[in-house]
Design a protein around this motif. Structure first.
Motif, PDB file in Angstrom:
ATOM      1  N   ASN A   1       0.811  -1.225   0.000  1.00  0.00           N
ATOM      2  CA  ASN A   1       0.000   0.000   0.000  1.00  0.00           C
ATOM      3  C   ASN A   1       0.841   1.271   0.000  1.00  0.00           C
ATOM      4  O   ASN A   1       0.277   2.366   0.041  1.00  0.00           O
ATOM      5  N   PHE A   2       2.181   1.133  -0.059  1.00  0.00           N
ATOM      6  CA  PHE A   2       3.016   2.315   0.153  1.00  0.00           C
ATOM      7  C   PHE A   2       2.861   3.353  -0.956  1.00  0.00           C
ATOM      8  O   PHE A   2       2.804   4.554  -0.675  1.00  0.00           O
ATOM      9  N   SER A   3       2.784   2.928  -2.201  1.00  0.00           N
ATOM     10  CA  SER A   3       2.614   3.911  -3.282  1.00  0.00           C
ATOM     11  C   SER A   3       1.297   4.665  -3.115  1.00  0.00           C
ATOM     12  O   SER A   3       1.227   5.882  -3.369  1.00  0.00           O
ATOM     13  N   LYS A   4       0.268   3.975  -2.655  1.00  0.00           N
ATOM     14  CA  LYS A   4      -1.018   4.632  -2.386  1.00  0.00           C
ATOM     15  C   LYS A   4      -0.871   5.622  -1.229  1.00  0.00           C
ATOM     16  O   LYS A   4      -1.400   6.742  -1.286  1.00  0.00           O
ATOM     17  N   THR A   5      -0.123   5.231  -0.198  1.00  0.00           N
ATOM     18  CA  THR A   5       0.097   6.111   0.951  1.00  0.00           C
ATOM     19  C   THR A   5       0.797   7.393   0.525  1.00  0.00           C
ATOM     20  O   THR A   5       0.408   8.496   0.933  1.00  0.00           O
ATOM     21  N   VAL A   6       1.830   7.270  -0.308  1.00  0.00           N
ATOM     22  CA  VAL A   6       2.557   8.460  -0.774  1.00  0.00           C
ATOM     23  C   VAL A   6       1.652   9.335  -1.628  1.00  0.00           C
ATOM     24  O   VAL A   6       1.666  10.570  -1.512  1.00  0.00           O
ATOM     25  N   ALA A   7       0.846   8.712  -2.485  1.00  0.00           N
ATOM     26  CA  ALA A   7      -0.076   9.488  -3.322  1.00  0.00           C
ATOM     27  C   ALA A   7      -1.074  10.267  -2.465  1.00  0.00           C
ATOM     28  O   ALA A   7      -1.397  11.429  -2.765  1.00  0.00           O
TER      29      ALA A   7
END
Length: 492
Positions: free
Chosen positions: A34-40
């Motif tokens: 989920n990290f890319s979603k978190t950064v977005a």
């Protein structure tokens, strides 16, 4: 790189037994997926210039609170509110988001604090990119609030998302999100907010995600914060301003006399010279001078002030700064002897110092050192208690374990030169709660400055650490609740 001497934090037998059975691999994987979603989502938050100062658009602060509320709802929580209380002047305080997952019977509750308001951007010419457009460069995310403290919000949200996805119905502890909306404006309604919503915000552990790690690649638990008092000094010389050519010589102008007064605040080594101030013990870790000078941007040839280790000067000794002065700018100057001038004094206090006695000591010093018989007055300002963590308490031990497990190196127990005065309000309202001060920043994050940034690699590790902390508490790291059922009470 800062050399460090990490404080040993090998978990005790009970904690080691609990953590050995946690699904750490699955929890890490959930955070990673989920990290890319978190950064977005963090990028979207940075785009909202929510500033709680009266001079800025209040509608943007409302947008910020609504965006945070929507993010928390996206994790599956339905009990999400945007709350405010009145200021002393009758106006409304900043919007805070409070969201709750109820605890299963007999399980503790963890309160997750961060703030969604940010500092003003300052001089736009000092930024290498637009302050409210998050930009990634060399593994760091740049933008106002990217580190302080919207990353703190996202660490809470991402950790909650990961642990609910991984543990499902076995995740029984209560979780309360408390996302403040006026921290950068001094939290003017914080105490009133706690008093008004005391039961709503009660918990056994309070995680304050608004601090920093030791360096990139080395985590830290902030175990002490200096207290703070401030005040305004006024120096008066004449009843009115006069021509410097006609009257200069026999009369020294107010700024000159203010400078002489300010010079008495420190001794020849640069240590604070005000009698009656407490000095604490030296810190267990030190900060290499070369690294400190680089992190702080100290110019070549400028000597460092004070005595003792740099960390003790930063964390366990008082520090005094002149943070403002009423005097014409160079462009607006004229040949005039100023009749009066004011200066704002900020005094950081070592843990163990009573703010009231420090304020009294500061006023006594100012009055006793009035230069050339000038009329000198002191007006007391804000006061905040210092803070110290009991690192042997169960929650702190669990946090140290989680940080070390996530980063793969032992966490450093650090102090913080700054102050977070609202922590004293939390401690007063919830005396039995264990307060943990964590963070996502590092020495180059430049919070409050131009080009504020977040190290994305350490950001992911911070999320993993918080996920592991919640999992450890869920597994029983705090022990059993007291039978009295009082909010925030746990057996050690």
């Amino acid at each position: 790189m800062r050399p460090h001497q990490p404080v040993a934090n090998t978990p005790g037998a009970n904690l080691a037994n609990l953590t050995a059975h946690l699904p750490t691999t699955a929890l890490r994987q959930s955070v990673a997926e989920n990290f890319s979603k978190t950064v977005a989502e963090l990028v979207q938050l940075v785009a909202i210039p929510g500033i709680a100062w009266d001079a800025f658009d209040a509608a943007q602060l409302e947008r910020s609170s609504e965006a945070v509320a929507a993010l928390i709802r996206s994790t599956g929580l339905d009990d999400v509110q945007i709350l405010r209380v009145a200021k002393d002047d009758g106006g409304q305080g900043g919007p805070a988001i409070v969201a709750r997952k109820a605890a299963a019977p007999g399980m503790p509750t963890v309160v997750l604090y961060a703030h969604h308001d940010v500092q003003p951007p300052g001089d736009s010419e000092l930024w290498n990119s637009e302050p409210f457009t998050a930009v990634e460069r060399d593994g760091r995310l740049y933008g106002r609030g990217a580190a302080d403290d919207k990353a703190g919000i996202m660490a809470h949200v991402a950790a909650f998302r990961a642990i609910t996805e991984t543990l499902g119905d076995t995740f029984g502890i209560g979780v309360t999100f408390f996302i403040e909306g006026e921290e950068e404006a001094g939290s003017p309604t914080f105490a009133t907010f706690l008093e008004t919503h005391r039961e709503l915000l009660a918990g056994d552990v309070i995680v304050v995600a608004d601090s920093a790690n030791w360096q990139v690649g080395v985590p830290a638990l902030t175990t002490s914060l200096r207290g703070l008092v401030d005040g305004t000094v006024e120096v008066r010389v004449t009843s009115h301003a006069v021509h410097s050519g006609m009257f200069g010589g026999p009369i020294l102008d107010a700024p000159t006399l203010m400078a002489r007064l300010i010079s008495t605040f420190h001794d020849d080594q640069g240590s604070v010279a005000i009698k009656g101030l407490h000095h604490g013990e030296a810190a267990a870790v030190d900060y290499e001078e070369e690294a400190f000078r680089a992190d702080a941007g100290v110019l070549d040839g400028v000597k460092l002030a004070g005595m003792g280790s740099i960390t003790s000067r930063l964390w366990t000794q008082p520090a005094l700064s002149v943070i403002g002065m009423d005097i014409p700018s160079v462009e607006m100057s004229s040949n005039t002897l100023l009749a009066s001038t004011r200066a704002k004094i900020s005094l950081r206090l070592a843990p163990g110092q009573d703010p009231a006695s420090a304020m009294e000591a500061l006023e006594k010093h100012v009055v006793a050192h009035a230069p050339f018989g000038a009329q000198v007055s002191f007006t007391a300002g804000e006061a905040g208690q210092a803070f110290a963590t009991d690192t042997h308490a169960p929650a702190a031990q669990a946090a140290l374990w989680a940080l070390g497990e996530s980063w793969g190196v032992s966490a450093v127990e650090t102090g913080m030169g700054g102050s977070i005065p609202f922590i004293a309000d939390l401690k007063a309202t919830y005396p039995h709660a264990q307060i943990l001060v964590t963070g996502v920043e590092d020495p180059d994050s430049r919070a409050h400055s131009a080009n504020e940034s977040l190290h994305l690699g350490d950001f992911e590790k911070a999320i993993v650490a918080q996920t592991l902390l919640l999992a450890a508490i869920n597994a029983g790291a705090l022990g059993q609740p007291e039978k009295s059922g009082e909010p925030g009470e746990q057996k050690a």
